[in-house]
Write a protein that holds these residues in place. Structure first.
Motif, PDB file in Angstrom:
ATOM      1  N   PHE A   6       2.375 -62.155  27.479  1.00 49.88           N
ATOM      2  CA  PHE A   6       1.858 -61.740  26.180  1.00 49.88           C
ATOM      3  C   PHE A   6       1.944 -62.876  25.164  1.00 49.88           C
ATOM      4  N   THR A   7       3.097 -63.515  25.083  1.00 53.91           N
ATOM      5  CA  THR A   7       3.302 -64.567  24.082  1.00 53.91           C
ATOM      6  C   THR A   7       2.398 -65.763  24.326  1.00 53.91           C
ATOM      7  N   CYS A   8       2.245 -66.132  25.582  1.00 53.17           N
ATOM      8  CA  CYS A   8       1.387 -67.279  25.908  1.00 53.17           C
ATOM      9  C   CYS A   8      -0.064 -66.991  25.551  1.00 53.17           C
ATOM     10  N   SER A   9      -0.544 -65.795  25.873  1.00 52.55           N
ATOM     11  CA  SER A   9      -1.921 -65.422  25.538  1.00 52.55           C
ATOM     12  C   SER A   9      -2.133 -65.415  24.037  1.00 52.55           C
ATOM     13  N   LYS A  10      -1.138 -64.894  23.319  1.00 48.73           N
ATOM     14  CA  LYS A  10      -1.227 -64.850  21.862  1.00 48.73           C
ATOM     15  C   LYS A  10      -1.281 -66.260  21.275  1.00 48.73           C
ATOM     16  N   GLY A  66      -6.593 -60.906  14.245  1.00 51.51           N
ATOM     17  CA  GLY A  66      -6.501 -59.975  15.365  1.00 51.51           C
ATOM     18  C   GLY A  66      -5.451 -60.382  16.372  1.00 51.51           C
ATOM     19  N   ALA A  67      -5.346 -61.711  16.606  1.00 56.10           N
ATOM     20  CA  ALA A  67      -4.345 -62.201  17.565  1.00 56.10           C
ATOM     21  C   ALA A  67      -2.932 -62.043  17.028  1.00 56.10           C
ATOM     22  N   LEU A  68      -2.730 -62.341  15.749  1.00 58.66           N
ATOM     23  CA  LEU A  68      -1.388 -62.253  15.170  1.00 58.66           C
ATOM     24  C   LEU A  68      -0.885 -60.813  15.110  1.00 58.66           C
ATOM     25  N   ASN A  69      -1.799 -59.881  14.822  1.00 55.96           N
ATOM     26  CA  ASN A  69      -1.408 -58.471  14.689  1.00 55.96           C
ATOM     27  C   ASN A  69      -1.667 -57.638  15.938  1.00 55.96           C
ATOM     28  N   HIS A  70      -2.247 -58.276  16.964  1.00 58.37           N
ATOM     29  CA  HIS A  70      -2.629 -57.554  18.174  1.00 58.37           C
ATOM     30  C   HIS A  70      -3.499 -56.338  17.826  1.00 58.37           C
ATOM     31  N   VAL A 191     -13.397 -65.540  24.566  1.00 56.53           N
ATOM     32  CA  VAL A 191     -13.702 -64.152  24.943  1.00 56.53           C
ATOM     33  C   VAL A 191     -12.748 -63.675  26.035  1.00 56.53           C
ATOM     34  N   TRP A 192     -12.522 -64.517  27.041  1.00 54.24           N
ATOM     35  CA  TRP A 192     -11.619 -64.155  28.142  1.00 54.24           C
ATOM     36  C   TRP A 192     -10.189 -63.970  27.655  1.00 54.24           C
ATOM     37  N   LEU A 193      -9.732 -64.880  26.786  1.00 51.27           N
ATOM     38  CA  LEU A 193      -8.376 -64.762  26.255  1.00 51.27           C
ATOM     39  C   LEU A 193      -8.211 -63.498  25.413  1.00 51.27           C
ATOM     40  N   ALA A 194      -9.227 -63.198  24.588  1.00 55.76           N
ATOM     41  CA  ALA A 194      -9.146 -62.002  23.744  1.00 55.76           C
ATOM     42  C   ALA A 194      -9.135 -60.729  24.582  1.00 55.76           C
ATOM     43  N   ALA A 195      -9.980 -60.689  25.627  1.00 54.21           N
ATOM     44  CA  ALA A 195     -10.021 -59.509  26.499  1.00 54.21           C
ATOM     45  C   ALA A 195      -8.696 -59.335  27.238  1.00 54.21           C
ATOM     46  N   ASN A 199      -5.477 -56.215  26.484  1.00 57.28           N
ATOM     47  CA  ASN A 199      -4.985 -55.304  27.520  1.00 57.28           C
ATOM     48  C   ASN A 199      -3.520 -55.534  27.881  1.00 57.28           C
ATOM     49  N   GLN A 200      -2.872 -56.460  27.171  1.00 59.02           N
ATOM     50  CA  GLN A 200      -1.463 -56.713  27.466  1.00 59.02           C
ATOM     51  C   GLN A 200      -0.568 -55.919  26.516  1.00 59.02           C
ATOM     52  N   LYS A 201       0.586 -55.522  27.029  1.00 62.13           N
ATOM     53  CA  LYS A 201       1.545 -54.738  26.257  1.00 62.13           C
ATOM     54  C   LYS A 201       2.455 -55.660  25.460  1.00 62.13           C
ATOM     55  N   ASP A 202       2.622 -55.342  24.183  1.00 61.56           N
ATOM     56  CA  ASP A 202       3.536 -56.100  23.333  1.00 61.56           C
ATOM     57  C   ASP A 202       4.980 -55.775  23.747  1.00 61.56           C
ATOM     58  N   PRO A 203       5.743 -56.751  24.231  1.00 65.74           N
ATOM     59  CA  PRO A 203       7.117 -56.472  24.696  1.00 65.74           C
ATOM     60  C   PRO A 203       8.047 -56.023  23.562  1.00 65.74           C
ATOM     61  N   ARG A 204       7.676 -56.320  22.317  1.00 69.56           N
ATOM     62  CA  ARG A 204       8.513 -55.923  21.192  1.00 69.56           C
ATOM     63  C   ARG A 204       8.182 -54.525  20.684  1.00 69.56           C
ATOM     64  N   ALA A 205       7.092 -53.943  21.210  1.00 68.46           N
ATOM     65  CA  ALA A 205       6.690 -52.603  20.752  1.00 68.46           C
ATOM     66  C   ALA A 205       7.516 -51.539  21.441  1.00 68.46           C
ATOM     67  N   ASN A 206       7.356 -50.333  20.963  1.00 65.86           N
ATOM     68  CA  ASN A 206       8.046 -49.186  21.562  1.00 65.86           C
ATOM     69  C   ASN A 206       7.579 -48.998  22.997  1.00 65.86           C
ATOM     70  N   PRO A 207       8.449 -48.996  23.978  1.00 68.06           N
ATOM     71  CA  PRO A 207       8.020 -48.883  25.388  1.00 68.06           C
ATOM     72  C   PRO A 207       7.250 -47.595  25.671  1.00 68.06           C
ATOM     73  N   SER A 208       7.505 -46.536  24.909  1.00 70.59           N
ATOM     74  CA  SER A 208       6.814 -45.267  25.142  1.00 70.59           C
ATOM     75  C   SER A 208       5.501 -45.165  24.394  1.00 70.59           C
TER      76      SER A 208
END
Length: 211
Positions: A6-10, A66-70, A191-195, A199-208
């Motif tokens: 996630f971090t690398c893509s961001k 968009g990238a900074l805020n996902h 475009v590929w990086l944004a797509a 679709n990647q999960k933010d590891p700092r977000a709520n897991p549920s």
């Protein structure tokens, strides 16, 4: 974290949009510099370059936010706009690389007829030439251009602007097409990086939380 995370893509997407912002600012700055130093007088040329720079700058800002805020919606519109820009630029770049001399002459004739008189005069003074091509379907148009020419070469014998342009047009089209083609692949990378990033999960977000 691995580069596919996630971090690398961001970070990669943010870096790419920072580059787009710098290119947009560079275009705006070059247009303003050319106008300020009197290199280009036509407001249409200046306005066109500034418009391209502002458009690229706005796309980069949308992608960066968009990238900074996902932000899913902003990333989606960023992908769609960048994909349309890629398709247009890829087509134009391939056309530039495939254009032969007869097509270059036809394009020069069509473009010259659409130019305003002040732009023609400016071009003739900068290139020190008169008229476009003396063998055209519209010879009266050529004579009209020569009569209004203000280039220094009028004191002797002037070469036509079309002949001067055609001397370097093939090389210029190859450079333009090559640079455009290279830049278009950075857009499809965006475009590929944004797509992928969407679709990647933010590891700092709520897991549920639902992505």
């Amino acid at each position: 974290m691995a580069c596919g995370g996630f971090t690398c893509s961001k970070n990669a997407l943010c870096s790419l949009n920072v580059v787009y912002m710098l290119v947009g600012l560079l275009l705006i700055g070059v247009a303003a510099w050319a106008k300020g130093f009197g290199i280009v007088f036509s407001i249409h040329i200046i306005g066109g370059v500034i418009a391209v720079g502002v458009f690229l700058l706005l796309i980069a800002i949308v992608g960066l936010i968009g990238a900074l805020n996902h932000h899913q919606v902003m990333l989606f519109f960023y992908m769609v706009i960048l994909l349309l820009v890629f398709l247009f630029q890829f087509g134009v770049s391939c056309s530039c690389l495939a254009m032969n001399r007869s097509q270059q002459v036809a394009l020069l004739n069509a473009t010259w007829k659409m130019l305003h008189n002040e732009t023609k005069v400016e071009l003739e003074m900068n290139l020190n030439c008169c008229g476009l091509l003396n063998i055209t379907a519209d010879s009266q148009h050529y004579l009209s251009d020569v009569s209004s020419c203000q280039a220094q070469c009028r004191k002797n014998v002037c070469q036509t602007c079309g002949e001067k342009m055609l001397l370097h047009s093939a090389e210029a089209l190859k450079i333009l097409g090559g640079v455009g083609l290279f830049f278009s692949f950075t857009e499809i990378l965006g475009v590929w990086l944004a797509a992928r990033y969407r679709n990647q999960k933010d590891p700092r977000a709520n897991p549920s939380a639902f992505l």
